[in-house]
Design a protein around this motif. Structure first.
Motif, short mmCIF file in Angstrom:
data_model
loop_
_atom_site.label_atom_id
_atom_site.label_comp_id
_atom_site.label_asym_id
_atom_site.label_seq_id
_atom_site.Cartn_x
_atom_site.Cartn_y
_atom_site.Cartn_z
N HIS A 213 0.96 -1.19 -0.19
CA HIS A 213 -0.05 -0.02 0.00
C HIS A 213 0.68 1.28 0.03
N GLY A 214 2.07 1.02 -0.53
CA GLY A 214 2.84 2.36 -0.58
C GLY A 214 3.75 2.99 0.38
N LEU A 215 3.99 2.13 1.41
CA LEU A 215 4.87 2.55 2.61
C LEU A 215 6.06 1.91 2.24
N SER A 216 7.18 2.68 2.80
CA SER A 216 8.77 2.02 2.44
C SER A 216 8.70 0.86 3.34
N ALA A 217 9.75 0.12 3.22
CA ALA A 217 10.18 -1.31 4.09
C ALA A 217 10.38 -0.63 5.68
N GLY A 218 10.99 0.41 5.74
CA GLY A 218 11.17 0.88 7.03
C GLY A 218 9.88 1.32 7.86
N GLU A 219 9.08 2.17 7.03
CA GLU A 219 7.97 2.60 7.64
C GLU A 219 6.93 1.49 8.05
N ALA A 220 7.06 0.61 6.90
CA ALA A 220 6.10 -0.78 7.30
C ALA A 220 6.70 -1.59 8.50
N ALA A 221 7.89 -1.62 8.47
CA ALA A 221 8.56 -2.44 9.69
C ALA A 221 8.23 -1.81 11.01
N ARG A 222 8.20 -0.22 11.31
CA ARG A 222 7.79 0.40 12.30
C ARG A 222 6.33 0.12 12.60
N GLU A 223 5.62 0.13 11.75
CA GLU A 223 4.21 -0.10 11.71
C GLU A 223 3.89 -1.55 12.29
N ALA A 224 4.63 -2.41 11.65
CA ALA A 224 4.53 -3.77 12.11
C ALA A 224 5.11 -4.03 13.82
N TRP A 225 6.15 -3.44 14.20
CA TRP A 225 6.59 -3.40 15.59
C TRP A 225 5.20 -2.72 16.53
N SER A 226 5.06 -1.73 16.10
CA SER A 226 3.76 -0.91 16.62
C SER A 226 2.32 -1.87 17.01
N HIS A 227 2.14 -2.62 15.76
CA HIS A 227 0.92 -3.38 15.95
C HIS A 227 1.49 -4.51 16.82
N ASP A 228 2.76 -5.05 16.74
CA ASP A 228 3.04 -6.07 17.64
C ASP A 228 3.10 -5.78 19.09
N ALA A 229 3.59 -4.65 19.27
CA ALA A 229 3.40 -4.22 20.75
C ALA A 229 2.11 -3.98 21.24
N ALA A 230 1.07 -3.76 20.44
CA ALA A 230 -0.40 -3.59 20.67
C ALA A 230 -0.94 -4.71 21.07
N PHE A 231 -0.36 -5.74 20.24
CA PHE A 231 -1.11 -7.17 20.38
C PHE A 231 -0.41 -7.70 21.78
N LEU A 232 0.60 -7.45 22.06
CA LEU A 232 1.32 -8.02 23.30
C LEU A 232 0.79 -7.16 24.47
N ALA A 233 0.21 -6.02 24.25
CA ALA A 233 -0.38 -5.36 25.54
C ALA A 233 -1.72 -5.89 25.72
N GLU A 234 -2.36 -6.14 24.52
CA GLU A 234 -3.88 -6.82 24.50
C GLU A 234 -3.84 -8.07 25.24
#
Length: 126
Positions: free
Chosen positions: A90-111
């Protein structure tokens, strides 16, 4: 570009990331349930062998713990890699997508730590 807008993905990409995270969240939850069952078997096996567990029992428990650790890490990697792939598509760079992935990962773990994900899964089934 201001720093706060540089880290916020476009709305279409954010929506795709959220839907992908939701889709793979269930798979990761199932993986965690399997790991929990294997861990329960290992603990039960060790408890049953008390007061003097044999070397075979200790090796079995160690193998179970190693398998749980490996699956736990692989489930996290699959979760993050699916989100990265959706972000890049969806047009994000690999670095931006990785940051978002880690953000979603942290949210999952917190939930999961808060027990919200398990309660939400039960509500969906019921």
């Amino acid at each position: 570009m201001p720093p706060e807008t540089a880290t916020v993905p476009p709305p279409a990409a954010a929506s795709a990331l959220d839907s992908t995270a939701e889709a793979v969240r269930n798979e990761r939850g199932e993986s965690w349930a399997l790991c929990s069952a294997l861990l329960a078997v290992a603990i039960g096996w060790l408890a049953w062998s008390q007061p003097a567990p044999s070397a075979r029992t200790v090796l079995f428990v160690a193998l179970c713990l190693a398998l749980v650790t490996i699956e736990y890490r692989r489930a996290g990697a699959r979760f993050r890699s699916a989100i990265v792939a959706a972000g890049v598509a969806h047009g994000l760079s690999a670095g931006e997508a990785a940051r978002e992935a880690w953000s979603h990962d942290a949210a999952f773990l917190a939930e999961r730590a808060a027990g919200q994900s398990a309660a939400g899964d039960e509500a969906k089934r019921g």
